[in-house]
Scaffold this motif. Structure first.
Motif, PDB file in Angstrom:
ATOM      1  N   ALA A   1       0.838  -1.205   0.000  1.00  0.00           N
ATOM      2  CA  ALA A   1       0.000   0.000   0.000  1.00  0.00           C
ATOM      3  C   ALA A   1       0.871   1.253   0.000  1.00  0.00           C
ATOM      4  CB  ALA A   1      -0.930  -0.006   1.214  1.00  0.00           C
ATOM      5  N   GLU A   2       1.948   1.211   0.793  1.00  0.00           N
ATOM      6  CA  GLU A   2       2.815   2.374   0.865  1.00  0.00           C
ATOM      7  C   GLU A   2       3.472   2.695  -0.474  1.00  0.00           C
ATOM      8  OE1 GLU A   2       5.402   2.732   4.630  1.00  0.00           O
ATOM      9  OE2 GLU A   2       3.315   2.325   5.180  1.00  0.00           O
ATOM     10  N   SER A   3       3.765   1.666  -1.240  1.00  0.00           N
ATOM     11  CA  SER A   3       4.376   1.936  -2.543  1.00  0.00           C
ATOM     12  C   SER A   3       3.299   2.136  -3.615  1.00  0.00           C
ATOM     13  CB  SER A   3       5.317   0.792  -2.926  1.00  0.00           C
ATOM     14  OG  SER A   3       4.575  -0.396  -3.040  1.00  0.00           O
ATOM     15  N   GLY A   4       2.046   2.175  -3.201  1.00  0.00           N
ATOM     16  CA  GLY A   4       0.967   2.433  -4.165  1.00  0.00           C
ATOM     17  C   GLY A   4       0.628   1.238  -5.027  1.00  0.00           C
ATOM     18  N   ASN A   5       1.059   0.049  -4.588  1.00  0.00           N
ATOM     19  CA  ASN A   5       0.857  -1.138  -5.415  1.00  0.00           C
ATOM     20  C   ASN A   5       0.027  -2.221  -4.753  1.00  0.00           C
ATOM     21  OD1 ASN A   5       2.382  -0.247  -7.628  1.00  0.00           O
ATOM     22  ND2 ASN A   5       4.255  -0.668  -6.467  1.00  0.00           N
ATOM     23  N   ASN A   6      -0.849  -1.852  -3.850  1.00  0.00           N
ATOM     24  CA  ASN A   6      -1.691  -2.885  -3.252  1.00  0.00           C
ATOM     25  C   ASN A   6      -2.882  -3.133  -4.178  1.00  0.00           C
ATOM     26  OD1 ASN A   6      -3.546  -4.376  -1.680  1.00  0.00           O
ATOM     27  ND2 ASN A   6      -2.470  -3.699   0.175  1.00  0.00           N
ATOM     28  N   PRO A   7      -2.981  -4.341  -4.752  1.00  0.00           N
ATOM     29  CA  PRO A   7      -4.034  -4.581  -5.744  1.00  0.00           C
ATOM     30  C   PRO A   7      -5.446  -4.523  -5.149  1.00  0.00           C
ATOM     31  CG  PRO A   7      -2.888  -6.627  -5.224  1.00  0.00           C
ATOM     32  CD  PRO A   7      -2.136  -5.526  -4.535  1.00  0.00           C
ATOM     33  N   ASP A   8      -5.549  -4.567  -3.837  1.00  0.00           N
ATOM     34  CA  ASP A   8      -6.881  -4.473  -3.226  1.00  0.00           C
ATOM     35  C   ASP A   8      -7.263  -3.039  -2.854  1.00  0.00           C
ATOM     36  OD1 ASP A   8      -7.532  -7.173  -3.467  1.00  0.00           O
ATOM     37  OD2 ASP A   8      -6.314  -7.674  -1.708  1.00  0.00           O
TER      38      ASP A   8
END
Ligand SMILES: [Zn+2]
Length: 329
Positions: free
Chosen positions: A70-77
């Motif tokens: 999430a912090e890297s902006g890549n949480n698919p959810d």
């Protein structure tokens, strides 16, 4: 920006969201309402992260796989809705990115979060499409609408959401943030704080804006020198001021605050209450020189100038008229 601790102000909203997390009573839709810069995106981001955090506390842990993604902006959810045209979110965009996508189960989390920034830009069809999803959301879906003008949303959409309105943040907190966290100089931080009117994002923007500082320097010069300026210099100053047309509200507000300070001293107020405390001596001098009548006239004229410019009066002429009134001629 990793936890609710990092947000200044908005304690009620944060406590509410933490409560929802710890009691496991998360709703399907939240509406964060407030002007640009008040922290809607940050709060929604942290809330999303906490919802998906593998440790499941009332703050995101910042260490688990989900938090790191999430912090890297890549949480698919966590899906942030984007739109192609600057001023509208179309029904197709809502269908593709939310309505259809929400039918697919989360990749790895227990929830699937949709963040819709500038939700007020959804056209009526887009809002209706979203409404259908909100009427029968899958158990894992959480939709966060971020908007700066709730009046643009369908009442049916609003009534299906938990509405959280951002509050103005206390000036002391904003000042502290600017000086301690952003290392802004005292004076600039003070000015930005006054001007941001409870909006921390705006305060950060102003305090680091060369343009705003320049505007203040030029305005300050006129405010302090007007009594010794001749008509040619006043005409020149009006010409200079005309370049701030796009920032006219800031310009006029800077002046309005100044004359309110002068009026405050003239009315026997304490100099501790001055907003432009650094200019105390000049303000006291002006309070001695102006009559109440003149000060009231100037304040009234500043207020009228904004409206006159809105109705297309020539900016330079309007400024010249105002400066002449300030000089007292
Ligand atoms: Zn975590």
């Amino acid at each position: 920006m990793s936890s609710f601790h990092d947000i200044i102000g908005q304690k009620e909203i944060i406590n509410y969201l933490k409560g929802a997390l710890s009691n496991n009573q998360v709703a399907h839709a939240y509406l964060f309402d407030g002007e640009k810069g008040t922290g809607k995106k940050m709060i929604a981001g942290i809330f999303s992260k906490a919802l998906l955090c593998e440790k499941g506390g009332e703050e995101p842990c910042g260490e688990c796989h989900s938090c790191k993604m999430a912090e890297s902006g890549n949480n698919p959810d966590i899906i942030t809705v984007v739109h192609e045209k600057p001023n509208v979110i179309s029904v197709n965009e809502i269908r593709e990115q939310v309505v259809n996508d929400v039918q697919i189960k989360p990749y790895s989390g227990k929830k699937k979060v949709y963040i819709i920034p500038d939700a007020q830009l959804m056209n009526p069809q887009a809002q209706n499409a979203l409404l259908k999803t909100l009427e029968e959301p899958p158990s894992y879906a959480v939709i966060m609408l971020l908007c700066d003008n709730k009046a643009m949303l369908l009442s049916t959409l609003i009534s299906r959401s938990i509405c959280l309105s951002m509050r103005a943040v206390n000036n002391e907190l904003i000042y502290k943030m600017l000086t301690e966290k952003h290392q802004i100089s005292d004076y600039q931080a003070q000015l930005a704080t006054i001007f941001a009117q409870g909006n921390p994002g705006k305060a950060i923007l102003l305090s680091s804006s060369e343009e705003f500082l320049e505007l203040w320097k030029e305005t300050h010069e006129v405010l302090t020198q007007i009594s010794v300026m001749d008509e040619v210099q006043i005409a020149e100053a009006a010409k200079e001021a005309a370049k701030w047309k796009d920032q006219k509200n800031d310009l006029l507000n800077l002046m309005l605050i100044w004359y309110r300070d002068v009026l405050l001293i003239k009315s026997g107020g304490n100099s501790e209450q001055l907003i432009y405390g650094e200019d105390e001596r000049e303000i006291i001098r002006q309070a001695d020189n102006y009559s109440f009548e003149m000060l009231n006239k100037i304040i009234l004229l500043i207020q009228q100038t904004g409206r006159r410019i809105d109705s297309n009066v020539n900016f330079e002429l309007a400024m010249e008229l105002l400066f002449l009134q300030m000089k007292g001629t």
